[in-house]
Design a protein around this motif. Structure first.
Motif, PDB file in Angstrom:
ATOM      1  N   TYR A 131      44.332  -2.091 -38.685  1.00 48.70           N
ATOM      2  CA  TYR A 131      45.391  -2.323 -37.708  1.00 48.70           C
ATOM      3  C   TYR A 131      46.665  -2.906 -38.310  1.00 48.70           C
ATOM      4  CZ  TYR A 131      41.930  -1.632 -34.034  1.00 48.70           C
ATOM      5  OH  TYR A 131      40.979  -1.113 -33.212  1.00 48.70           O
ATOM      6  N   VAL A 132      46.523  -3.767 -39.333  1.00 47.56           N
ATOM      7  CA  VAL A 132      47.676  -4.562 -39.741  1.00 47.56           C
ATOM      8  C   VAL A 132      48.384  -4.022 -40.976  1.00 47.56           C
ATOM      9  CG1 VAL A 132      48.464  -6.911 -40.170  1.00 47.56           C
ATOM     10  CG2 VAL A 132      46.449  -6.536 -38.783  1.00 47.56           C
ATOM     11  N   VAL A 133      47.615  -3.443 -41.910  1.00 42.91           N
ATOM     12  CA  VAL A 133      48.215  -3.084 -43.197  1.00 42.91           C
ATOM     13  C   VAL A 133      49.416  -2.156 -43.029  1.00 42.91           C
ATOM     14  CG1 VAL A 133      47.799  -1.744 -45.281  1.00 42.91           C
ATOM     15  CG2 VAL A 133      46.211  -3.515 -44.622  1.00 42.91           C
ATOM     16  N   ASP A 134      49.323  -1.235 -42.087  1.00 45.09           N
ATOM     17  CA  ASP A 134      50.424  -0.295 -41.893  1.00 45.09           C
ATOM     18  C   ASP A 134      51.749  -0.997 -41.644  1.00 45.09           C
ATOM     19  OD1 ASP A 134      49.227   2.066 -42.368  1.00 45.09           O
ATOM     20  OD2 ASP A 134      48.466   2.289 -40.323  1.00 45.09           O
ATOM     21  N   LEU A 135      51.673  -2.158 -40.974  1.00 41.36           N
ATOM     22  CA  LEU A 135      52.902  -2.902 -40.687  1.00 41.36           C
ATOM     23  C   LEU A 135      53.536  -3.423 -41.954  1.00 41.36           C
ATOM     24  CD1 LEU A 135      51.970  -5.053 -37.583  1.00 41.36           C
ATOM     25  CD2 LEU A 135      53.551  -3.154 -37.701  1.00 41.36           C
ATOM     26  N   LEU A 136      52.690  -3.740 -42.947  1.00 34.92           N
ATOM     27  CA  LEU A 136      53.211  -4.383 -44.147  1.00 34.92           C
ATOM     28  C   LEU A 136      53.778  -3.375 -45.143  1.00 34.92           C
ATOM     29  CD1 LEU A 136      50.313  -6.922 -44.735  1.00 34.92           C
ATOM     30  CD2 LEU A 136      52.466  -7.305 -43.549  1.00 34.92           C
ATOM     31  N   LEU A 137      53.456  -2.099 -44.932  1.00 37.80           N
ATOM     32  CA  LEU A 137      53.906  -1.083 -45.883  1.00 37.80           C
ATOM     33  C   LEU A 137      55.165  -0.405 -45.359  1.00 37.80           C
ATOM     34  CD1 LEU A 137      50.438   0.476 -46.667  1.00 37.80           C
ATOM     35  CD2 LEU A 137      51.775  -1.035 -48.118  1.00 37.80           C
ATOM     36  N   PRO A 138      55.945   0.161 -46.279  1.00 41.72           N
ATOM     37  CA  PRO A 138      57.109   0.915 -45.830  1.00 41.72           C
ATOM     38  C   PRO A 138      56.660   2.068 -44.925  1.00 41.72           C
ATOM     39  CG  PRO A 138      57.102   0.654 -48.222  1.00 41.72           C
ATOM     40  CD  PRO A 138      55.823   0.107 -47.725  1.00 41.72           C
ATOM     41  N   PRO A 139      57.452   2.394 -43.918  1.00 40.38           N
ATOM     42  CA  PRO A 139      57.003   3.378 -42.922  1.00 40.38           C
ATOM     43  C   PRO A 139      56.732   4.762 -43.502  1.00 40.38           C
ATOM     44  CG  PRO A 139      59.256   2.640 -42.506  1.00 40.38           C
ATOM     45  CD  PRO A 139      58.744   1.820 -43.603  1.00 40.38           C
ATOM     46  N   MET A 181      57.241  -7.078 -47.815  1.00 42.29           N
ATOM     47  CA  MET A 181      56.322  -6.945 -46.695  1.00 42.29           C
ATOM     48  C   MET A 181      56.990  -7.391 -45.400  1.00 42.29           C
ATOM     49  SD  MET A 181      52.678  -8.307 -48.009  1.00 42.29           S
ATOM     50  CE  MET A 181      51.629  -7.361 -49.077  1.00 42.29           C
ATOM     51  N   TYR A 182      57.724  -8.518 -45.489  1.00 41.97           N
ATOM     52  CA  TYR A 182      58.363  -9.030 -44.283  1.00 41.97           C
ATOM     53  C   TYR A 182      59.382  -8.024 -43.750  1.00 41.97           C
ATOM     54  CZ  TYR A 182      61.165 -11.721 -41.117  1.00 41.97           C
ATOM     55  OH  TYR A 182      61.830 -12.131 -39.997  1.00 41.97           O
ATOM     56  N   LEU A 183      60.159  -7.451 -44.674  1.00 43.61           N
ATOM     57  CA  LEU A 183      61.171  -6.475 -44.242  1.00 43.61           C
ATOM     58  C   LEU A 183      60.498  -5.279 -43.582  1.00 43.61           C
ATOM     59  CD1 LEU A 183      63.789  -6.550 -47.119  1.00 43.61           C
ATOM     60  CD2 LEU A 183      63.931  -7.517 -44.825  1.00 43.61           C
ATOM     61  N   ASN A 184      59.373  -4.856 -44.184  1.00 35.49           N
ATOM     62  CA  ASN A 184      58.644  -3.733 -43.591  1.00 35.49           C
ATOM     63  C   ASN A 184      58.190  -4.050 -42.183  1.00 35.49           C
ATOM     64  OD1 ASN A 184      58.829  -1.913 -45.675  1.00 35.49           O
ATOM     65  ND2 ASN A 184      57.093  -2.803 -46.756  1.00 35.49           N
ATOM     66  N   VAL A 185      57.629  -5.270 -42.039  1.00 37.74           N
ATOM     67  CA  VAL A 185      57.153  -5.677 -40.715  1.00 37.74           C
ATOM     68  C   VAL A 185      58.321  -5.668 -39.731  1.00 37.74           C
ATOM     69  CG1 VAL A 185      56.241  -7.588 -39.373  1.00 37.74           C
ATOM     70  CG2 VAL A 185      55.231  -7.050 -41.580  1.00 37.74           C
ATOM     71  N   ALA A 186      59.425  -6.275 -40.166  1.00 41.01           N
ATOM     72  CA  ALA A 186      60.579  -6.368 -39.270  1.00 41.01           C
ATOM     73  C   ALA A 186      61.039  -4.981 -38.857  1.00 41.01           C
ATOM     74  CB  ALA A 186      61.710  -7.124 -39.961  1.00 41.01           C
ATOM     75  N   PHE A 187      61.083  -4.079 -39.854  1.00 42.62           N
ATOM     76  CA  PHE A 187      61.546  -2.722 -39.579  1.00 42.62           C
ATOM     77  C   PHE A 187      60.618  -2.020 -38.587  1.00 42.62           C
ATOM     78  CE2 PHE A 187      61.698   1.807 -40.698  1.00 42.62           C
ATOM     79  CZ  PHE A 187      63.035   2.034 -40.437  1.00 42.62           C
ATOM     80  N   GLN A 188      59.308  -2.122 -38.879  1.00 44.05           N
ATOM     81  CA  GLN A 188      58.338  -1.444 -38.019  1.00 44.05           C
ATOM     82  C   GLN A 188      58.376  -2.000 -36.603  1.00 44.05           C
ATOM     83  OE1 GLN A 188      55.619   0.690 -38.918  1.00 44.05           O
ATOM     84  NE2 GLN A 188      55.490   0.574 -41.138  1.00 44.05           N
ATOM     85  N   LEU A 189      58.520  -3.336 -36.515  1.00 42.87           N
ATOM     86  CA  LEU A 189      58.541  -3.936 -35.190  1.00 42.87           C
ATOM     87  C   LEU A 189      59.783  -3.490 -34.432  1.00 42.87           C
ATOM     88  CD1 LEU A 189      57.163  -7.520 -35.752  1.00 42.87           C
ATOM     89  CD2 LEU A 189      56.030  -5.517 -34.807  1.00 42.87           C
ATOM     90  N   GLU A 190      60.911  -3.338 -35.178  1.00 41.95           N
ATOM     91  CA  GLU A 190      62.126  -2.900 -34.516  1.00 41.95           C
ATOM     92  C   GLU A 190      61.937  -1.497 -33.956  1.00 41.95           C
ATOM     93  OE1 GLU A 190      65.602  -4.231 -36.770  1.00 41.95           O
ATOM     94  OE2 GLU A 190      66.561  -2.450 -35.905  1.00 41.95           O
ATOM     95  N   LEU A 191      61.230  -0.662 -34.770  1.00 41.84           N
ATOM     96  CA  LEU A 191      60.928   0.681 -34.277  1.00 41.84           C
ATOM     97  C   LEU A 191      60.140   0.615 -32.982  1.00 41.84           C
ATOM     98  CD1 LEU A 191      59.912   2.939 -37.312  1.00 41.84           C
ATOM     99  CD2 LEU A 191      62.011   2.941 -35.953  1.00 41.84           C
TER     100      LEU A 191
END
Lengths: 414, 375
Positions: free
Chosen positions: A265-273, B21-31
């Motif tokens: 569930y979580v790892v995808d958030l930490l990786l570039p889209p 990682m934080y930037l990725n999270v922020a980006f994904q959450l914004e999406l």
């Protein structure tokens, strides 16, 4: 303030010393069955009661077990689903890859056991156990398999182990180094056999094969990381040390299921889209990191066992820190960790059943699925017992082997 | 200088990774149109939970659902730790019994349960054993007081009445009385050497005072015997099949490990201690209770602490049979409300903090039994 009691005790001690010397010899070894019974089962009234109670219990359990296994149980479900238990949805025309891996590992394991074991002394008890195990295994294999080809391959597997044992006996201690190399190389070999030449992607690794491979991947991939963590934890640089300690404690403090959930569930958030990894790969990474934390602690234990004289000697020879570690310290440390590494492998192997949590069809979920089908409804006892038996055979034989290695390597007595 | 440079470089690398990682999270959450925050915990949970010690319903906030999961996990862990310790010590002693049969039985037990995956055992106890026992209509009855069926177990429960609080005061007085009795008997024993019987006499003091309170007050409590209803039990203390499955599996599994630890530490007590105890004329039971076990405990407690920590983490395996513990609840929460990262952080924090508490308590126990003075 000498009390009369003390004097009395002293007095009796003196008189005992003056009397005929009482040797505290061990009780004589029983010679007849009656003596054996008396000594081992009925030495006192308390023991006799214990024997009667536990004897009744054993008879009850055995009676239940025998009447279930041979009368009530419907083992048809196991026979019908054998392929699913072993390899799940692995394409049938590619199953030869699994057999090849099995043969490779069987021969290697046989050789390792053969080269480390002492000759077994045959006692009647042992002979009975070995006989029962052999007959049991053979009949289970014959019953659960359907084609002569599979039976022949299974027999060949046993032959590979036996051949390995014989070769190991012949080679003895001289095989230690080649074996180590062979074990290390077996990991890439297995990966190549399964994946190479238009092989089978990890999504289709299922059944018991998955459990074995997942443990295999977990232990080998985590090994270098574990060593790095152990060295980092003993480093003199506080920044490195803190990070390593934090990593180890974080991964050890949280159960593996949680890390598997994390990977899903979580790892995808930490990786570039734009990065898209298959679920199974992420799960393997999670298991590897989890395992690395434990391997790190095992290796740290090994490092602590290396005496400071070894460091000093290496320094006196003018070795650099890297050379000292690689040539002197690590070989000794790693050698003493082999038994602990095997127990870690066993528990990792048992833990691979947790992959059910992220919908991987391992042996356990294959077993559950087979007994919830309409055809075999209500055979949970049979399927779960069979799954448990497969896990148990591997884990138990490995734990036996590691006990023997422990004696042989003289861990703790050096 | 090189060292400091190396550390700085190491930290910078780490920071860079974390920042990425934080930037990725922020980006994904914004999406997704959300952001990191714990405000969602106040929103309605929307799913029911089968069992909970405190009142809970789908209309309550998510944070309460999480708490239900955490307490459920804790209840299994605490009960499991107590039972596994008792069973484990018995096993460890049995492994070294002079009785051949007992030795063999315990050995087979340990080898069987230690070498089988715990998850297989959890599923086995739940699916193949507990769900396979009779339906509720044909509940097994233990003397009409307790019932076992695939709906779980029901045992008589203590229910407080009006004067329950006042009776609690009597119990407190009973405890004080018991403590006084303990000290008095200990002193008598130290002065005269007569047997102290302090456990028995303090228990007697407690029971007498509590019973007196019950008689005086009249309606302090009553014992509620469960009945078998149409679909479920009525009254009594009810144990769900899921809870029973997890608990049995955890206890059976962990006891095998604790048994081996106890065995090892009994073997590590110098044999002279046993000879000395026998020479003093102690009975086998006394030898074990007064001489061997107290010394064995010193070496056993650190590895047993590890087993307690494992048991705590292993409560997570209850997810496989739907017992509402941390993992089960949090995956449901993730599916319902999203916010994976926040929920996962809460799960990690709960596991770590509880592990820490267990370690601290066990360290205190360890200090209590360790050799005092020298050494």
């Amino acid at each position: 303030m000498a009390t009369p009691g003390l004097e009395g005790r002293l007095g009796s001690a003196v008189s005992a010393a003056e009397g005929p010397a009482v040797e505290s010899a061990p009780p004589p070894r029983p010679t007849t069955p009656v003596e054996w019974l008396h000594q081992n089962l009925f030495s006192s009234w308390f023991n006799a009661v214990l024997t009667v109670i536990s004897g009744t219990f054993v008879i009850f359990v055995l009676n239940q077990a025998v009447s279930f296994v041979f009368v009530d149980a419907q083992w048809e479900v196991v026979r019908a689903n054998m392929k699913g238990y072993m390899v799940g949805g692995f394409p049938l025309e590619e199953v030869w890859r699994v057999w090849a891996c099995a043969y490779l590992v069987a021969a290697l394991a046989g050789t390792s056991v053969g080269s480390t074991r002492r000759r077994m002394r045959w006692t009647p008890g042992r002979a009975v156990v070995v006989l029962v195990a052999a007959v049991g295994t053979t009949s289970i294999v014959v019953f659960t398999t359907q084609t002569a080809l599979v039976r022949g391959l299974a027999a060949g597997l046993a032959a590979a182990v036996a051949g390995g044992v014989a070769a190991g006996r012949l080679g003895g201690g001289s095989l230690r180094r080649p074996l180590l190399v062979a074990w290390v190389l077996s990991f890439p070999a297995v990966v190549v056999i399964v994946r190479g030449f238009d092989g089978v992607p990890p999504e289709l690794w299922e059944g018991f094969f998955f459990n074995l491979v997942a443990a295999w991947v977990g232990i080998f991939a985590s090994f270098p990381i574990g060593i790095a963590l152990a060295l980092g934890r003993r480093s003199e640089l506080p920044a490195v040390r803190t990070v390593c300690v934090g990593f180890i404690e974080l991964f050890r403090g949280v159960p593996l299921v949680a890390w598997l959930i994390f990977s899903k569930y979580v790892v995808d958030l930490l990786l570039p889209p734009q990065v898209e990894l298959p679920d199974i790969l992420k799960a393997f990474v999670a298991v590897t990191l989890f395992s690395a934390a434990y391997v790190g602690e095992i290796v740290r234990g090994g490092l602590q066992g290396v005496s400071s004289g070894q460091y000093e000697a290496a320094r006196a020879l003018g070795l650099s820190t890297t050379k000292m570690m690689v040539l002197v310290v690590l070989p000794q440390a790693l050698r003493s960790t082999i038994p602990a590494m095997i127990s870690h492998f066993i528990s990792l192997f048992k833990d691979t059943s947790l992959f059910t949590a992220i919908e991987v069809t391992d042996l356990l979920s294959a077993a559950r699925r087979s007994s919830s089908s309409l055809e075999f409804f209500g055979t949970d006892m049979e399927t779960l017992l069979f799954a448990a038996l497969l896990f148990w055979v591997i884990a138990f034989s490995m734990s036996r082997w590691s006990q023997r290695l422990e004696v042989r390597l003289g861990v703790g007595s050096r | 200088v090189l060292r400091i440079a190396g550390q700085v470089a190491f930290l910078l690398l780490l920071v860079a990774i974390l920042r990425e990682m934080y930037l990725n999270v922020a980006f994904q959450l914004e999406l997704q149109g959300t952001q990191l925050s714990y405000e969602f915990l106040d929103s309605r949970a929307g799913f029911p939970i089968k069992e909970s010690v405190f009142p809970y319903g789908p209309n309550q906030p998510l944070v309460r659902a999480f708490l239900v999961g955490a307490t459920n996990a804790l209840i299994v862990a605490v009960t499991g730790i107590v039972l596994a310790t008792v069973a484990g010590v018995a096993l460890g002693v049995g492994r070294l019994s002079s009785n051949w049969l007992v030795r063999r039985i315990t050995q087979v037990y340990v080898e069987v349960f230690r070498n089988t995956p715990l998850l297989v055992q959890v599923v086995f106890w739940y699916v193949a054993v507990i769900l396979a026992i009779p339906q509720i209509r044909e509940s097994l009855s233990l003397g009409g007081l307790a019932f076992v069926s695939n709906r779980g177990m029901a045992i008589p429960a203590l229910r407080g009445d009006e004067q329950f609080g006042t009776w609690g005061l009597f119990c407190g007085a009973g405890l004080v009385g018991a403590a006084a009795m303990w000290r008095w008997r200990t002193r008598v024993h130290e002065r005269s050497g007569r047997p102290h019987y302090r456990t028995v006499s303090s228990l007697a003091a407690l029971v007498v005072i509590a019973a007196a309170g019950y008689v005086v007050l009249g309606d302090a409590f009553h014992i509620e015997v469960p009945r078998v209803g149409e679909r479920s039990y009525v009254g009594g203390l009810q144990v769900s099949p899921e809870f029973a499955g997890v608990l049995v599996a955890l206890v059976v599994y962990t006891a095998a490990f604790i048994g081996e630890i106890v065995r090892g530490s009994i073997l590590s007590v110098p044999s002279g201690q046993k000879d000395a105890a026998r020479a003093l004329g102690l009975s086998p039971g006394q030898q074990l209770r007064l001489v061997i076990l107290p010394q064995a405990m010193r070496t056993a407690i650190p590895p047993i602490t590890n087993q307690y920590l494992n048991l705590w983490k292993n409560t997570s395996l209850a997810f496989a049979i739907g017992y509402p513990e941390l993992i089960n609840i949090s995956t449901t929460m993730i599916n319902q409300a999203g916010h994976e990262l926040e929920i996962f952080a809460m799960v990690v924090a709960t596991y770590l903090v509880t592990s820490l508490v267990i370690s601290l308590v066990m360290n205190m126990v360890n200090r209590g039994v360790a050799l005092r003075g020298g050494a």
